[in-house]
Design a protein around this motif. Structure first.
Motif, short mmCIF file in Angstrom:
data_model
loop_
_atom_site.label_atom_id
_atom_site.label_comp_id
_atom_site.label_asym_id
_atom_site.label_seq_id
_atom_site.Cartn_x
_atom_site.Cartn_y
_atom_site.Cartn_z
N THR A 101 0.82 -1.20 0.00
CA THR A 101 0.00 0.00 0.00
C THR A 101 0.86 1.26 0.00
N TYR A 102 0.25 2.36 -0.42
CA TYR A 102 0.98 3.63 -0.50
C TYR A 102 1.47 4.08 0.87
N GLU A 103 0.62 3.93 1.89
CA GLU A 103 1.00 4.36 3.23
C GLU A 103 2.22 3.58 3.73
N MET A 104 2.24 2.27 3.47
CA MET A 104 3.37 1.46 3.91
C MET A 104 4.63 1.76 3.09
N PHE A 105 4.44 2.18 1.84
CA PHE A 105 5.60 2.60 1.04
C PHE A 105 6.26 3.82 1.70
N LEU A 106 5.45 4.72 2.23
CA LEU A 106 6.01 5.89 2.90
C LEU A 106 6.77 5.49 4.16
N VAL A 107 6.23 4.52 4.91
CA VAL A 107 6.90 4.04 6.11
C VAL A 107 8.23 3.37 5.75
N ALA A 108 8.19 2.51 4.71
CA ALA A 108 9.42 1.84 4.28
C ALA A 108 10.45 2.84 3.77
N ALA A 109 9.97 3.89 3.11
CA ALA A 109 10.87 4.90 2.57
C ALA A 109 11.62 5.62 3.69
N LEU A 110 10.99 5.76 4.86
CA LEU A 110 11.67 6.38 5.99
C LEU A 110 12.90 5.56 6.39
N GLY A 111 12.76 4.23 6.38
CA GLY A 111 13.89 3.38 6.70
C GLY A 111 14.97 3.42 5.64
N VAL A 112 14.58 3.43 4.37
CA VAL A 112 15.55 3.53 3.28
C VAL A 112 16.34 4.83 3.39
N GLY A 113 15.69 5.87 3.88
CA GLY A 113 16.34 7.18 3.96
C GLY A 113 17.52 7.24 4.90
N LEU A 114 17.67 6.25 5.79
CA LEU A 114 18.84 6.25 6.67
C LEU A 114 20.14 6.30 5.88
N ALA A 115 20.11 5.76 4.66
CA ALA A 115 21.32 5.76 3.82
C ALA A 115 21.84 7.17 3.60
N GLY A 116 20.94 8.16 3.56
CA GLY A 116 21.37 9.53 3.32
C GLY A 116 22.16 10.13 4.46
N GLY A 117 22.00 9.58 5.67
CA GLY A 117 22.76 10.08 6.81
C GLY A 117 24.21 9.69 6.77
N SER A 118 24.56 8.80 5.85
CA SER A 118 25.95 8.32 5.76
C SER A 118 26.92 9.45 5.43
N PHE A 119 26.43 10.52 4.82
CA PHE A 119 27.33 11.58 4.40
C PHE A 119 28.06 12.22 5.57
N ILE A 120 27.31 12.61 6.60
CA ILE A 120 27.96 13.30 7.71
C ILE A 120 28.86 12.35 8.49
N VAL A 121 28.51 11.06 8.51
CA VAL A 121 29.39 10.08 9.16
C VAL A 121 30.75 10.07 8.46
N GLY A 122 30.71 10.03 7.14
CA GLY A 122 31.95 10.02 6.37
C GLY A 122 32.74 11.31 6.51
N VAL A 123 32.04 12.45 6.52
CA VAL A 123 32.72 13.75 6.64
C VAL A 123 33.45 13.84 7.98
N ALA A 124 32.76 13.48 9.07
CA ALA A 124 33.39 13.54 10.39
C ALA A 124 34.55 12.55 10.49
N TYR A 125 34.39 11.39 9.88
CA TYR A 125 35.43 10.36 9.92
C TYR A 125 36.65 10.78 9.10
N ILE A 126 36.43 11.22 7.88
CA ILE A 126 37.52 11.60 6.99
C ILE A 126 38.25 12.85 7.49
N SER A 127 37.53 13.79 8.06
CA SER A 127 38.17 15.03 8.55
C SER A 127 39.24 14.74 9.57
N GLU A 128 39.08 13.67 10.33
CA GLU A 128 40.06 13.34 11.38
C GLU A 128 41.35 12.76 10.82
N TRP A 129 41.35 12.38 9.55
CA TRP A 129 42.55 11.76 8.96
C TRP A 129 43.43 12.75 8.21
N TYR A 130 42.93 13.97 7.95
CA TYR A 130 43.65 14.92 7.08
C TYR A 130 43.95 16.23 7.79
#
Length: 445
Positions: A101-130
């Motif tokens: 259903t459309y409503e459950m697609f929206l719920v599932a999409a919230l979980g898929v969206g966690l992938a977008g948070g990976s950017f700041i994890v990488g920025v904070a991690y990489i900044s410490e090496w340079y």
């Protein structure tokens, strides 16, 4: 941030390599709805607004989570946080294939969206090496992982045609698990975390971590990122639909042309990092906004028919942006946006070296929210106004406001710091003052 003396290129480059690979995979997952969403729209008979909301929902989670993930990365280290994040996202992507259903697609999409948070994890991690002299280039290379959107636009349409969108989601989940395991096994804890373990020191108190967020300057950086990243994500998700609707293309054709936009908007981020190191981040932002205003003005112009009263009678002609010009303009727009994304994040470790996670998390959150809000706005404007180019009209206004605020803030800042520079003479020193670049971190602009 390391000093030049402690900078270890082999270890730093290894951390950068695997972080970029992980981020590329996460970004490909984050934008999966730009392709499978078209099929879901057809199956469920969704309106343009409903489609825009579904495409934007993963961006909401990826945006809001950035602030918390940035703080957690400062506390627990990027290696652990990145790995857990990828595994959790893989579960959500796999479960997506069983939704009806459309409503459950929206719920599932919230979980898929966690992938977008990976950017700041990488920025904070990489900044410490340079060290300071190499951070801009390193973060630009890492940010090139945005090319994951192009990977999805290139590959996902063919996977959907060959196997169906459900199997495509399962394939993405499997790849994400494999990359998570590879990342954890082949990377090391960042130098700051290792130093804490050796010295037995504690992490920075939460109140101190969040203190810079009260500065207006941080929110100004966030507005920059709202366009250069938020609009990039929104267009990466929206352009396939735009090509299908405005130019009557197949999904495969639309995906290929959309990838021509997302590829330069990702790959050249590394160039933007180098240019920010070499010429200064402010100057790169001026170039970004100037070229963007020109491109968006042309893209905003709707197809129009004119009739002129000529000497011998009415003369009719039309103004329309042909497909070839549209593709060139979007590629150009993507290119300068990639430079701007790197320039924004060049500012953060220079101005706030001890708060990269929290400040970068807020900037990334606001920028990511642009990727959530804008597709919804695009769909709503299509439903209400009925003009395909209305999305570019909105972006033109956003860029104009951002450009004026940026320039005004810089002029005021430099006037306070260098009162001897007045009037016409001030233009000689803008947009960048290199010798003491970074002291503005204490300014509230």
């Amino acid at each position: 941030m390391l000093s030049a003396r402690d900078y270890n290129p082999p270890k730093a480059h290894k951390a950068l390599l695997f972080s970029t690979l992980a981020f590329t995979t996460c970004f490909a997952v984050w934008t999966i709805f730009s392709i499978i969403g078209v099929k879901i729209k057809q199956e469920l008979g969704l309106s343009e607004t409903q489609f825009g909301l579904m495409v934007a929902t993963p961006v909401l989670t990826g945006s809001i989570s950035r602030l918390f993930l940035g703080i957690w990365t400062e506390r627990f280290g990027g290696r652990l946080v990145f790995t857990i994040l990828m595994l959790a996202t893989a579960i959500a992507v796999y479960l997506l294939s069983s939704v009806k259903t459309y409503e459950m697609f929206l719920v599932a999409a919230l979980g898929v969206g966690l992938a977008g948070g990976s950017f700041i994890v990488g920025v904070a991690y990489i900044s410490e090496w340079y060290d300071k002299d190499h951070q801009g280039t390193a973060l630009g290379v890492f940010g090139a992982g945005n090319v994951g959107a192009a990977v999805t636009n290139f590959a996902a349409p063919f996977l959907v045609v060959a196997f169906g969108w459900q199997t495509t989601a399962q394939i993405y989940a499997g790849v994400l698990v494999a990359i998570a395991v590879l990342f954890y096994l082949l990377t090391e804890n960042d130098p700051r975390l290792a130093r804490r373990a050796t010295e037995g020191t504690t992490t920075m108190p939460l109140r101190e971590q969040l203190a810079p967020l009260a500065k207006l300057q941080v929110w100004r950086f966030s507005l920059y990122y709202f366009f250069v990243f938020g609009a990039f994500v929104s267009l990466a998700s929206w352009l396939p639909r735009y090509y299908v609707g405005a130019y009557d293309m197949s999904l495969e054709q639309a995906g290929m042309l959309a990838a021509l936009y997302t590829a330069p908007a990702s790959v050249f981020r590394a160039l933007g990092g180098w240019m920010s190191d070499r010429f200064g981040a402010r100057r790169v932002m001026y170039w970004t906004y100037g070229v963007s205003l020109i491109c968006l003005f042309i893209l905003s112009y709707p197809a129009t028919d004119y009739v002129v009263r000529g000497i011998d009678g009415p003369i009719g002609f039309s103004i329309v942006v042909p497909v070839a010009l549209f593709v060139v303009l979007t590629i150009t727009l993507g290119f300068v946006m990639s430079l701007g994304k790197a320039a924004v994040y060049k500012h953060i470790p220079v101005y706030y070296p001890d708060h990269v996670g929290s400040v970068g998390g807020l900037v990334g959150m606001i920028g990511g929210l642009g990727g959530f809000v804008l597709p919804i706005a695009y769909g709503a404007m299509n439903d209400m106004v009925g003009v395909w180019t209305s999305c570019f009209m909105l972006l033109f206004v956003i860029v104009l406001v951002s450009f004026l605020w940026m320039h005004g803030a810089i002029v005021r800042m430099e006037a306070r710091r260098y009162p001897e520079i007045r009037g016409a003479e001030s233009s000689r020193y803008l947009p960048e003052i290199q010798p003491d670049y970074g002291r503005e971190g204490t300014a509230n602009n």
